[in-house]
Design a protein around this motif. Sequence first.
Motif, mmCIF file in Angstrom:
data_model
loop_
_atom_site.group_PDB
_atom_site.id
_atom_site.type_symbol
_atom_site.label_atom_id
_atom_site.label_comp_id
_atom_site.label_asym_id
_atom_site.label_seq_id
_atom_site.Cartn_x
_atom_site.Cartn_y
_atom_site.Cartn_z
ATOM 1 N N ALA A 1 0.814 -1.209 0.000
ATOM 2 C CA ALA A 1 0.000 0.000 0.000
ATOM 3 C C ALA A 1 0.852 1.266 0.000
ATOM 4 O O ALA A 1 0.457 2.280 -0.569
ATOM 5 N N ASP A 2 2.018 1.221 0.628
ATOM 6 C CA ASP A 2 2.878 2.407 0.729
ATOM 7 C C ASP A 2 4.294 2.043 0.307
ATOM 8 O O ASP A 2 5.158 1.746 1.136
ATOM 9 N N PRO A 3 4.564 2.027 -1.015
ATOM 10 C CA PRO A 3 5.871 1.585 -1.496
ATOM 11 C C PRO A 3 7.035 2.444 -1.007
ATOM 12 O O PRO A 3 8.129 1.934 -0.802
ATOM 13 N N HIS A 4 6.803 3.729 -0.785
ATOM 14 C CA HIS A 4 7.901 4.590 -0.334
ATOM 15 C C HIS A 4 8.328 4.231 1.089
ATOM 16 O O HIS A 4 9.518 4.188 1.387
ATOM 17 N N ALA A 5 7.359 3.942 1.946
ATOM 18 C CA ALA A 5 7.696 3.534 3.312
ATOM 19 C C ALA A 5 8.400 2.180 3.301
ATOM 20 O O ALA A 5 9.361 1.976 4.041
ATOM 21 N N GLN A 6 7.941 1.252 2.466
ATOM 22 C CA GLN A 6 8.574 -0.051 2.370
ATOM 23 C C GLN A 6 10.003 0.073 1.843
ATOM 24 O O GLN A 6 10.918 -0.581 2.359
ATOM 25 N N ALA A 7 10.202 0.895 0.819
ATOM 26 C CA ALA A 7 11.543 1.091 0.258
ATOM 27 C C ALA A 7 12.483 1.660 1.318
ATOM 28 O O ALA A 7 13.617 1.201 1.464
ATOM 29 N N LYS A 8 12.005 2.639 2.064
ATOM 30 C CA LYS A 8 12.825 3.250 3.119
ATOM 31 C C LYS A 8 13.184 2.209 4.183
ATOM 32 O O LYS A 8 14.341 2.114 4.609
ATOM 33 N N PHE A 9 12.189 1.396 4.595
ATOM 34 C CA PHE A 9 12.436 0.368 5.603
ATOM 35 C C PHE A 9 13.466 -0.650 5.122
ATOM 36 O O PHE A 9 14.448 -0.926 5.810
ATOM 37 N N TRP A 10 13.242 -1.237 3.911
ATOM 38 C CA TRP A 10 14.129 -2.292 3.430
ATOM 39 C C TRP A 10 15.528 -1.772 3.129
ATOM 40 O O TRP A 10 16.516 -2.465 3.359
ATOM 41 N N ALA A 11 15.623 -0.569 2.630
ATOM 42 C CA ALA A 11 16.944 0.008 2.383
ATOM 43 C C ALA A 11 17.709 0.163 3.696
ATOM 44 O O ALA A 11 18.885 -0.194 3.784
ATOM 45 N N ALA A 12 17.029 0.650 4.715
ATOM 46 C CA ALA A 12 17.681 0.815 6.019
ATOM 47 C C ALA A 12 18.023 -0.540 6.635
ATOM 48 O O ALA A 12 19.116 -0.731 7.165
ATOM 49 N N ALA A 13 17.103 -1.499 6.538
ATOM 50 C CA ALA A 13 17.321 -2.812 7.137
ATOM 51 C C ALA A 13 18.478 -3.560 6.481
ATOM 52 O O ALA A 13 19.214 -4.287 7.135
ATOM 53 N N LEU A 14 18.654 -3.359 5.176
ATOM 54 C CA LEU A 14 19.688 -4.082 4.439
ATOM 55 C C LEU A 14 20.939 -3.248 4.161
ATOM 56 O O LEU A 14 21.893 -3.742 3.566
ATOM 57 N N GLY A 15 20.929 -1.977 4.598
ATOM 58 C CA GLY A 15 22.090 -1.117 4.379
ATOM 59 C C GLY A 15 22.235 -0.668 2.944
ATOM 60 O O GLY A 15 23.353 -0.498 2.457
ATOM 61 N N TYR A 16 21.119 -0.493 2.249
ATOM 62 C CA TYR A 16 21.135 -0.067 0.851
ATOM 63 C C TYR A 16 20.617 1.353 0.709
ATOM 64 O O TYR A 16 20.138 1.949 1.672
ATOM 65 N N VAL A 17 20.699 1.883 -0.485
ATOM 66 C CA VAL A 17 20.200 3.211 -0.808
ATOM 67 C C VAL A 17 19.032 3.052 -1.766
ATOM 68 O O VAL A 17 19.100 2.269 -2.713
ATOM 69 N N VAL A 18 17.963 3.784 -1.523
ATOM 70 C CA VAL A 18 16.799 3.737 -2.406
ATOM 71 C C VAL A 18 17.135 4.436 -3.711
ATOM 72 O O VAL A 18 17.648 5.550 -3.711
ATOM 73 N N GLU A 19 16.887 3.735 -4.826
ATOM 74 C CA GLU A 19 17.078 4.347 -6.144
ATOM 75 C C GLU A 19 15.858 5.197 -6.473
ATOM 76 O O GLU A 19 14.732 4.817 -6.171
ATOM 77 N N HIS A 20 16.099 6.314 -7.092
ATOM 78 C CA HIS A 20 15.007 7.199 -7.491
ATOM 79 C C HIS A 20 14.988 7.313 -9.006
ATOM 80 O O HIS A 20 15.214 8.369 -9.571
ATOM 81 N N ASP A 21 14.716 6.194 -9.657
ATOM 82 C CA ASP A 21 14.667 6.146 -11.118
ATOM 83 C C ASP A 21 13.227 5.888 -11.535
ATOM 84 O O ASP A 21 12.795 4.746 -11.672
ATOM 85 N N GLY A 22 12.470 6.960 -11.702
ATOM 86 C CA GLY A 22 11.051 6.869 -12.004
ATOM 87 C C GLY A 22 10.730 6.062 -13.242
ATOM 88 O O GLY A 22 9.759 5.296 -13.260
ATOM 89 N N ASP A 23 11.532 6.203 -14.300
ATOM 90 C CA ASP A 23 11.281 5.449 -15.527
ATOM 91 C C ASP A 23 11.443 3.951 -15.306
ATOM 92 O O ASP A 23 10.639 3.141 -15.769
ATOM 93 N N PHE A 24 12.481 3.567 -14.578
ATOM 94 C CA PHE A 24 12.714 2.159 -14.280
ATOM 95 C C PHE A 24 11.582 1.596 -13.425
ATOM 96 O O PHE A 24 11.067 0.507 -13.679
ATOM 97 N N VAL A 25 11.197 2.352 -12.414
ATOM 98 C CA VAL A 25 10.123 1.898 -11.524
ATOM 99 C C VAL A 25 8.830 1.714 -12.310
ATOM 100 O O VAL A 25 8.139 0.708 -12.158
#
Length: 80
Positions: free
Chosen positions: A17-41
């Motif tokens: 339901a909230d992909p931005h919150a999920q992306a922020k959570f998983w990036a933090a949990a796994l030590g990654y950076v959220v990509e902001h590539d709108g075309d790819f998404v």
Amino acid sequence: MTDAAATPQLQLALDCADPHAQAKFWAAALGYVVEHDGDFVQKMIDEGEELGATRLYDGRQGPHTWVTMADPEGNEFCVA
């Protein structure tokens, strides 16, 4: 070996339901950076749910849950 070569690459796709919150959570949990590539998404959204997987059933054992799915050839895989 460089640090980049030692870092595993990961792409995670979630139906949520909230992909931005999920992306922020998983990036933090796994030590990654959220990509902001709108075309790819958008491409992933347009093509991802049409790949042919079939949801078979939901599983649960104690506090653990998973979804068993099948690929287009009927091979089962679990998403936990």
